[in-house]
Structure formats: C-alpha cells, structure tokens
Design a protein around this motif. Structure first.
Motif, PDB file in Angstrom:
ATOM      1  N   PHE A  18      19.588  96.679 -21.984  1.00  0.00           N
ATOM      2  CA  PHE A  18      20.080  97.652 -20.653  1.00  0.00           C
ATOM      3  C   PHE A  18      20.608  96.857 -20.160  1.00  0.00           C
ATOM      4  CE2 PHE A  18      15.773  99.751 -22.264  1.00  0.00           C
ATOM      5  CZ  PHE A  18      16.146 101.243 -22.673  1.00  0.00           C
ATOM      6  N   GLU A  19      20.840  95.688 -18.849  1.00  0.00           N
ATOM      7  CA  GLU A  19      20.912  94.491 -18.130  1.00  0.00           C
ATOM      8  C   GLU A  19      22.678  95.276 -18.882  1.00  0.00           C
ATOM      9  OE1 GLU A  19      21.040  93.849 -15.506  1.00  0.00           O
ATOM     10  OE2 GLU A  19      19.494  94.724 -15.348  1.00  0.00           O
ATOM     11  N   LEU A  20      22.742  94.310 -19.870  1.00  0.00           N
ATOM     12  CA  LEU A  20      23.301  94.001 -20.972  1.00  0.00           C
ATOM     13  C   LEU A  20      24.885  95.516 -20.753  1.00  0.00           C
ATOM     14  CD1 LEU A  20      25.333  92.012 -21.714  1.00  0.00           C
ATOM     15  CD2 LEU A  20      24.519  92.143 -24.110  1.00  0.00           C
ATOM     16  N   THR A  21      24.244  96.465 -21.250  1.00  0.00           N
ATOM     17  CA  THR A  21      24.923  98.076 -21.806  1.00  0.00           C
ATOM     18  C   THR A  21      25.359  98.339 -20.484  1.00  0.00           C
ATOM     19  OG1 THR A  21      23.315  98.539 -23.293  1.00  0.00           O
ATOM     20  CG2 THR A  21      24.192 100.429 -22.256  1.00  0.00           C
TER      21      THR A  21
ATOM     22  N   TYR B 280      13.909  91.794 -36.977  1.00  0.00           N
ATOM     23  CA  TYR B 280      13.009  92.408 -35.256  1.00  0.00           C
ATOM     24  C   TYR B 280      12.884  94.006 -35.759  1.00  0.00           C
ATOM     25  CZ  TYR B 280      11.214  92.338 -30.966  1.00  0.00           C
ATOM     26  OH  TYR B 280      10.779  92.300 -30.324  1.00  0.00           O
ATOM     27  N   LEU B 281      13.171  95.328 -35.822  1.00  0.00           N
ATOM     28  CA  LEU B 281      12.765  96.213 -34.892  1.00  0.00           C
ATOM     29  C   LEU B 281      11.536  96.353 -36.173  1.00  0.00           C
ATOM     30  CD1 LEU B 281      15.886  98.478 -34.259  1.00  0.00           C
ATOM     31  CD2 LEU B 281      14.245  97.253 -32.696  1.00  0.00           C
ATOM     32  N   ALA B 282      11.393  95.881 -37.673  1.00  0.00           N
ATOM     33  CA  ALA B 282      10.212  95.787 -38.093  1.00  0.00           C
ATOM     34  C   ALA B 282       9.084  95.455 -37.552  1.00  0.00           C
ATOM     35  CB  ALA B 282      10.200  95.474 -39.536  1.00  0.00           C
TER      36      ALA B 282
ATOM     37  N   ALA C 285      11.520  92.419 -22.949  1.00  0.00           N
ATOM     38  CA  ALA C 285      12.663  91.756 -22.700  1.00  0.00           C
ATOM     39  C   ALA C 285      13.739  91.469 -23.069  1.00  0.00           C
ATOM     40  CB  ALA C 285      12.195  90.249 -22.173  1.00  0.00           C
ATOM     41  N   LEU C 286      13.626  92.152 -24.650  1.00  0.00           N
ATOM     42  CA  LEU C 286      14.941  92.084 -25.498  1.00  0.00           C
ATOM     43  C   LEU C 286      15.240  93.533 -24.718  1.00  0.00           C
ATOM     44  CD1 LEU C 286      13.675  91.423 -28.893  1.00  0.00           C
ATOM     45  CD2 LEU C 286      15.919  90.393 -27.083  1.00  0.00           C
TER      46      LEU C 286
ATOM     47  N   ILE D 238      27.726 100.839 -26.582  1.00  0.00           N
ATOM     48  CA  ILE D 238      27.343  99.016 -26.586  1.00  0.00           C
ATOM     49  C   ILE D 238      25.903  99.381 -26.727  1.00  0.00           C
ATOM     50  CG2 ILE D 238      26.699  97.708 -24.610  1.00  0.00           C
ATOM     51  CD1 ILE D 238      29.650  98.024 -23.507  1.00  0.00           C
ATOM     52  N   LEU D 239      24.872 100.309 -25.926  1.00  0.00           N
ATOM     53  CA  LEU D 239      23.948 100.436 -26.978  1.00  0.00           C
ATOM     54  C   LEU D 239      23.376 100.397 -28.053  1.00  0.00           C
ATOM     55  CD1 LEU D 239      20.897 100.303 -25.119  1.00  0.00           C
ATOM     56  CD2 LEU D 239      21.117 102.811 -25.820  1.00  0.00           C
ATOM     57  N   PHE D 240      23.978 101.430 -28.652  1.00  0.00           N
ATOM     58  CA  PHE D 240      24.099 101.620 -29.779  1.00  0.00           C
ATOM     59  C   PHE D 240      23.785 100.531 -30.640  1.00  0.00           C
ATOM     60  CE2 PHE D 240      24.827 106.340 -29.730  1.00  0.00           C
ATOM     61  CZ  PHE D 240      23.259 106.629 -29.955  1.00  0.00           C
ATOM     62  N   LEU D 241      25.676  99.426 -30.305  1.00  0.00           N
ATOM     63  CA  LEU D 241      25.483  97.742 -31.278  1.00  0.00           C
ATOM     64  C   LEU D 241      24.444  97.065 -30.749  1.00  0.00           C
ATOM     65  CD1 LEU D 241      27.342  96.137 -32.672  1.00  0.00           C
ATOM     66  CD2 LEU D 241      28.819  95.212 -30.314  1.00  0.00           C
ATOM     67  N   ILE D 242      24.069  97.178 -29.914  1.00  0.00           N
ATOM     68  CA  ILE D 242      22.580  96.238 -29.695  1.00  0.00           C
ATOM     69  C   ILE D 242      21.817  96.524 -30.253  1.00  0.00           C
ATOM     70  CG2 ILE D 242      21.115  95.352 -28.175  1.00  0.00           C
ATOM     71  CD1 ILE D 242      22.824  96.057 -25.949  1.00  0.00           C
ATOM     72  N   LEU D 243      21.721  97.743 -30.454  1.00  0.00           N
ATOM     73  CA  LEU D 243      19.921  98.535 -31.167  1.00  0.00           C
ATOM     74  C   LEU D 243      20.785  98.076 -32.839  1.00  0.00           C
ATOM     75  CD1 LEU D 243      18.855 101.688 -29.258  1.00  0.00           C
ATOM     76  CD2 LEU D 243      17.870  99.021 -29.334  1.00  0.00           C
ATOM     77  N   ALA D 244      22.060  98.071 -32.774  1.00  0.00           N
ATOM     78  CA  ALA D 244      21.980  98.230 -34.565  1.00  0.00           C
ATOM     79  C   ALA D 244      21.890  96.470 -34.782  1.00  0.00           C
ATOM     80  CB  ALA D 244      23.415  98.401 -34.637  1.00  0.00           C
ATOM     81  N   LEU D 245      22.593  96.126 -34.166  1.00  0.00           N
ATOM     82  CA  LEU D 245      21.948  94.518 -34.462  1.00  0.00           C
ATOM     83  C   LEU D 245      20.798  94.016 -34.566  1.00  0.00           C
ATOM     84  CD1 LEU D 245      24.898  93.144 -31.742  1.00  0.00           C
ATOM     85  CD2 LEU D 245      25.395  92.889 -34.283  1.00  0.00           C
ATOM     86  N   LEU D 246      19.653  94.246 -33.670  1.00  0.00           N
ATOM     87  CA  LEU D 246      18.350  94.223 -33.792  1.00  0.00           C
ATOM     88  C   LEU D 246      17.407  94.902 -34.866  1.00  0.00           C
ATOM     89  CD1 LEU D 246      17.693  95.191 -30.276  1.00  0.00           C
ATOM     90  CD2 LEU D 246      17.162  92.922 -30.975  1.00  0.00           C
TER      91      LEU D 246
END
Length: 664
Positions: free
Chosen positions: A297-300, A368-370, A291-292, A355-363
């Motif tokens: 991708f929707e936000l991107t 969370y990614l761990a 879901a995240l 935008i996608l890289f910013l979202i992944l950086a925040l996660l």
C-alpha cells in the motif's frame, strides 16, 4: 486450407497452467464465464502449421470425480465439448500426485499430451525423468516445458496437433481387481441398453464413475432406459469403499511406473524449503504477511502519487474549459461538471489501481500467496472459518464478485455461506479511489498507513463477524483444510502484466458504463429543477441529500456525502464520481475542493472511509450473493448487517479520531 481445432489445457492447481496458457496465447485472450455458471472461462487463439487453434484454459482439478463447481466445469467440458486434444500440464517436481489425473484422462479415452512443466526446477532439485519411457508406459506424448521461459511450447502444440489428427483414441485402462472388474462388466452391460449414452461416453468410464458414486454421472444415467438395472447393481455396494479401492489401484499403477522413469539425486533442502522455514513460521508468518501488505500500500500510494496528480490537474482543466467554452450552457455543464467531473474524478486513480494489481500479481505468481493461505489457516480455523475461505477473501481485495464466486471450491454449504456473508468486508479495488482521494487530501505522508489500517480493519470486521455467525446463526464444525504448496518461481513480466491488465481493465470498463451513468444521473439531479443554482440545496440532489442527512449527520457527513453514498450502491467508485459532480470543482481539483470545505476534517474523512469500507456491497456483488445463496433473505441480511456495522464503527472512529490523529 486452414483447419480449426480446439485444445483444452487441464491439470492440478498450481502446476503453472495459467503461465503456460499466457505464454501460448499472449494478448489474444478472452475471459468470461461458462454458460450458466459463475466460473471464469479463459480462451485464446494461436495459429500453427495451417491450423487455427482455440486454446481453452480449464479450471484446475485433481481428478475427474467432480465435487466443486470448478471441477464440474472442467470435467463436463472434456465429456460434452470433446476437444480435439487435451494438454495435461504436469508439475515435474511432483510427478506421483499429478499422474493420478493422467490415469483418469487416459481412461476417458481423450487424446492426451503431457506437458512436463517446471522441468528446470525438477532438474535443479536433482530429479531425472525419462520422458521416452514415461510416454511408452502411458501411451501418450510427453513434452518437456518451462512455462515461465516459453521452452518446449512449439513442440507441445505440434504434439497436440498430431494427437488431434490421430483417430480413434483407445482407453488406457487400470485393472481394478476381480470383484471391482465384475461390477464394471455388469454396469457396462446394463449401460449398453442406453444407446444415446453409449454414443456420447465410454461405457467403462461411466461404470467406474458410477461405482465411485459420482452424482453428476448418476444424474445422466437416471434420465435413460438403463436407470433401473444400474440402480439395482449399485444398491448392493458401498460406493465409498469402491472409490477407495480404485484410488489405491491407480496409485499402485503409478508406483509401478515411477521407479522406471524417475530418479532423484537428493541435494538437501531446496530454496523453497529454506524460504518456507521463515515465511511460514508460526511466529513470523503473519507479521511478514502484514509487513508485505503494508509495503504494497505504501508503494502503491508513493509511486502513483505524481501520475495521479497530473491526471487530476488535466481533468480539472478539461472540466473548466468545457463549462466555460461549450454552448448551450447546459451542454457545457453536462460534459464538464457531469461527465468529466464524475468519470474524470475516478480515472485519476488508475495509476494506484494498476500498481496495486501488479504487486498482487507478482506475489501470486511467485507462489507466496499460497503460503499466506497456509499461515492464515490456524487463525481462521479458530474463529470458525475453513482455511479454504482465505482464497476467496484474498480475491476480495480485487473484487468481491469473483471472490464470492470462488467460494464454490468450499464443499461444506455452511462454510461456504459463512464465507459469502463476510466476504463483502474485504476491501475491493472499487473502494481504493475513495481511500486515495481522502487519505491523500487529509493525511499527506501518512496516507499509505491510513490505507493499510482500512484494509486491516476490513479483515478484523470479517473475522469478528465470522466468529459471531458461527456462534449463533451458522453453528457447526469447520471442514478441514488441505492445500499444496507450489514451489517459488520468478514471475514473468508478461504473465504478471496480463494479470494486472485483466483486473485493471475491469475498472476501465466500469468507468465507461456504470460510473458514467451514475455521474450523469447525479448531474441531472444537481441541475434541476430548472433555474436553481447547480449543486445547491434547492436542487433535486440537495433535496435527496437533506432527506437522508439526519441519518448520517451524527457521523459528521453532510448532504453531499449522503448523495454520494446512495449512488455508491451502484459501484463504490461512484462515491468519488458523485462528489466530483456535486463539488463542480472548476479550476480546483477535487482534493483541493474537499480540503477547503469547512464541513470536512481529517476525523470526518477517516469516518467516511470506514463507512465506505463496510456499509454494503455494490449492486453486482449483491446480485451474485443472491445467485450463490439462492435467497433474498441472506442478501437482505448482508445489506442490513453491513449498514449497521458501518454506522457504528464510523461513529466510533469519527469521535475517537481527534484524540488519535490530533485533529478536529
């Protein structure tokens, strides 16, 4: 007079080392690779108290007994480069585990400063650490820091400068007991015959590593005159047994210190514990992760759409002005149709990329990614992949090149090779422009869902391929996966933006090099032989495309798409750049030109996106595969297998799409 010193940052993974490095150095950073090694190297510069300081961010390591390439790089830098001071970043919420590395650093005799990081989180969960007493026991400075807020960093650098000026530094040793100490003494005596080695390294530390069976240290000793005596001593011992004994002694020393410097007032479940009960739940974990990703991708797509449209209109106007205004005509065509049409078609998607890289950086920065790696361990193990494979696969969403390099953290050669073989199916950011272009043009409001489908498809193909390979060409047991859960943190804006820029700027550099070169080559092919209509079937591009077209015609692709796919071998963004050149859009944007092409439909667009997702890695990724596997056979296998899988799935999707999406 300004003096230059070098400070190394070291520590366990997930202790906030990179956050602290970013806070210290800001934008004054350089990222590259260590000489001769495909492991990322980060350096930055700061000025303090008349000192020009180079800060080197070493790869995370749990100990100085090196197994993975990351750990070898970190240890060799401390040994051979001899930094003026070493800052060990310690997670204050997990003091016992972190101090294990401290015992090895102080044995090495390097000038150490402890950054007691995430101190605010330790205090919030009821921990009290007496830094003064800890400093007395370890005989090194201990500084309280909160990397996310920049607290304590000035004190930390000042302590490192003081340590750098203090010479010499003694080795703070652990007592390992009579039998081990006797062997250490014998080895030190044998090693003293090697004057070159004795001059460069502490002999006691070398002796300890030899008893632990450290292959890297053994290789250094074999080259010198002490080799025969050392081998004679080592032949009578079991290095695994000695390593276990010495590890126990280190933890005994830590256990003796902890009660005197650390007190815990238990406050019940922490915030991280409560969140983990939900996000790592065996039933909820994977749906939450999916879901995240869907939301990302929707936000991107939604946020970037107006910016991308504005950039697309601007480049279409620039291309038209160049073609109609510049003389001679060939120069106008080169700049308008070739450079602006090709590179501009790719730069349109900068908002989506960033935008996608910013979202992944925040996660990632939140911790969370761990957790995502943890919840994916069970399904990965079931298909024959180690849990550690998830990290390189996740990195593959950014770029397959560093993702393949990241497999060096996997100890088992079979597991590592298996991860390398399936990693190219992870949809890297270079494919994103193709998805955004075709999904935006042909699927409208459903574009984000289509992009999510493609990313999931890549994961499914990677998993299915891993299962196939584990059952056939790479049989064997999967190595166990042990990882540490970092506490949740609120990401800092600067750290997340630095991560975003570091990854996104790579895209910009490619636009100015590989993509520009590809666009100019495609323009030349579309413009010659002299006298033919630009981009026609009679041009060299048309001839090349028609030669390949029979192979892709069953998928619904014409000769223009065939040419774009060929040049996509350089970099996946070149697929979009090539189409921008070949369509010579003029007053139209590339999206509009594709929509009015009678040979293209929503079904064809979906099949093309699937093909681009799977058909082969770019030339840079293939180069890394060759280097990491040391085999042209495996490199060729990746290409052949990817093309076959891409053709079959694109054919299936293209023919089923009309029934699924209701279009022809």
């Amino acid at each position: 007079m300004t003096r230059e010193i070098r400070i190394a940052l070291t520590g366990n993974p997930n202790v906030g080392k990179t956050t602290l490095f970013n806070e210290l150095t800001g934008s004054r950073q350089h990222v590259g690779n260590w000489p001769g090694v495909t492991v990322e190297k980060k350096t930055g510069r700061i000025s303090r108290n008349g000192y020009e300081i180079e800060v080197v961010d070493l790869p995370g390591t749990y100990s100085l007994t090196a197994y993975s390439a990351d750990e070898i790089v970190a240890r060799n830098f401390l040994l051979d480069e001899k930094p003026d001071a070493v800052i060990q970043v310690v997670d204050a919420t997990n003091l016992e585990r972190n101090l294990y590395l401290t015992t090895q650093l102080t044995e090495l005799g390097v000038p150490v400063v402890i950054a007691l990081n995430m101190a605010d989180m330790a205090e919030a969960q009821g921990d009290t650490i007496d830094r003064t007493r800890l400093s007395e026991f370890l005989e090194v400075p201990v500084v309280r820091t909160v990397g996310t807020r920049g607290e304590g960093l000035d004190d930390l650098i000042e302590a490192a400068i003081r340590e750098a000026k203090t010479s010499p530094h003694h080795e703070h040793t652990i007592g390992y007991g009579g039998d081990v100490e006797a062997k250490i003494a014998a080895l030190v005596d044998a090693l003293s015959a090697d004057k070159s080695l004795a001059k460069r390294y502490p002999l006691r530390w070398l002796a300890v590593k030899l008893l632990e069976g450290d292959e890297n240290v053994l290789a250094r000793v074999r080259e010198g005159p002490a080799s025969a005596r050392v081998q004679s001593i080592l032949s009578s011992i079991d290095s695994d047994e000695y390593e276990a004994v010495m590890a126990d002694k280190r933890y005994e020393a830590i256990a003796a210190i902890l009660p005197q410097v650390h007190r815990t007032d238990i406050k019940g479940a922490t915030f991280s514990d409560m969140v983990d009960r939900v996000v790592t739940n065996r039933y909820l974990g994977i749906p939450i992760f999916l879901a995240l990703m869907w939301g990302a991708f929707e936000l991107t797509f939604t946020v970037a759409a107006p910016f991308a449209t504005a950039i697309e209109v601007l480049f279409a106007w620039l291309a038209e002005v160049s073609v109609t205004s510049l003389e001679p005509a060939w120069l106008g065509s080169l700049i308008g149709d070739g450079i602006i049409g090709g590179v501009g078609a790719v730069l349109v998607f900068l908002p989506n990329i960033f935008i996608l890289f910013l979202i992944l950086a925040l996660l990632e920065d939140s911790g969370y990614l761990a957790r995502a790696a943890f919840i994916m361990d069970r399904p990965l193990y079931a298909i024959g992949l180690p849990g550690k494979a998830f990290i390189p696969m996740l990195i593959g969403f950014g770029c397959n090149v560093p993702a393949i390099m990241a497999t060096r953290s996997i100890e088992s050669e079979k597991d590592r090779l298996l991860t390398i073989l399936v990693n190219p199916f992870m949809s890297c950011s270079a494919r994103l422009p193709v998805y955004v272009l075709f999904a935006g043009a042909f699927f409208g409001a459903q574009a984000g869902g289509v992009m999510f489908f493609l990313y999931v498809l890549g994961i499914v193909v990677a998993i299915a391929s891993a299962k196939l390979f584990r059952s056939t060409i790479l049989p064997g047991e999967v190595s166990p996966f042990v990882m540490e859960m970092p506490p949740y943190r609120i990401p800092t804006a600067m750290t997340s933006l630095i991560h975003m820029w570091g990854r996104g700027s790579m895209y910009l550099r490619k636009a100015g090099t590989i993509i520009l070169l590809g666009a100019m080559v495609v323009w030349a092919l579309a413009s010659f032989p002299y006298g033919v209509e630009y981009g026609s079937a009679e041009s060299f591009a048309g001839m090349l495309g028609h030669l390949i077209e029979p192979l892709v015609a069953p998928l619904g692709f014409d000769w223009k798409v065939a040419v774009a796919l060929i040049f996509g071998f350089l970099a996946k963004e070149v697929v979009v750049g090539s189409l921008g050149v070949l369509y010579g859009t003029g007053e139209e944007t590339l999206s509009e030109a594709l929509l009015v092409d009678p040979g293209l439909s929503s079904a064809t667009a979906l099949a093309l996106m699937v093909f681009v997702l799977l058909y082969m890695p770019c030339v840079a990724a293939l180069g890394v595969i060759k280097k990491e596997t040391g085999s042209w056979k495996w490199t060729g296998f990746v290409v052949a297998y990817g093309i076959v899988v891409a053709w079959v799935l694109a054919f299936v999707v293209g023919h089923l799409a009309p029934f699924i999406i209701g279009g022809a």
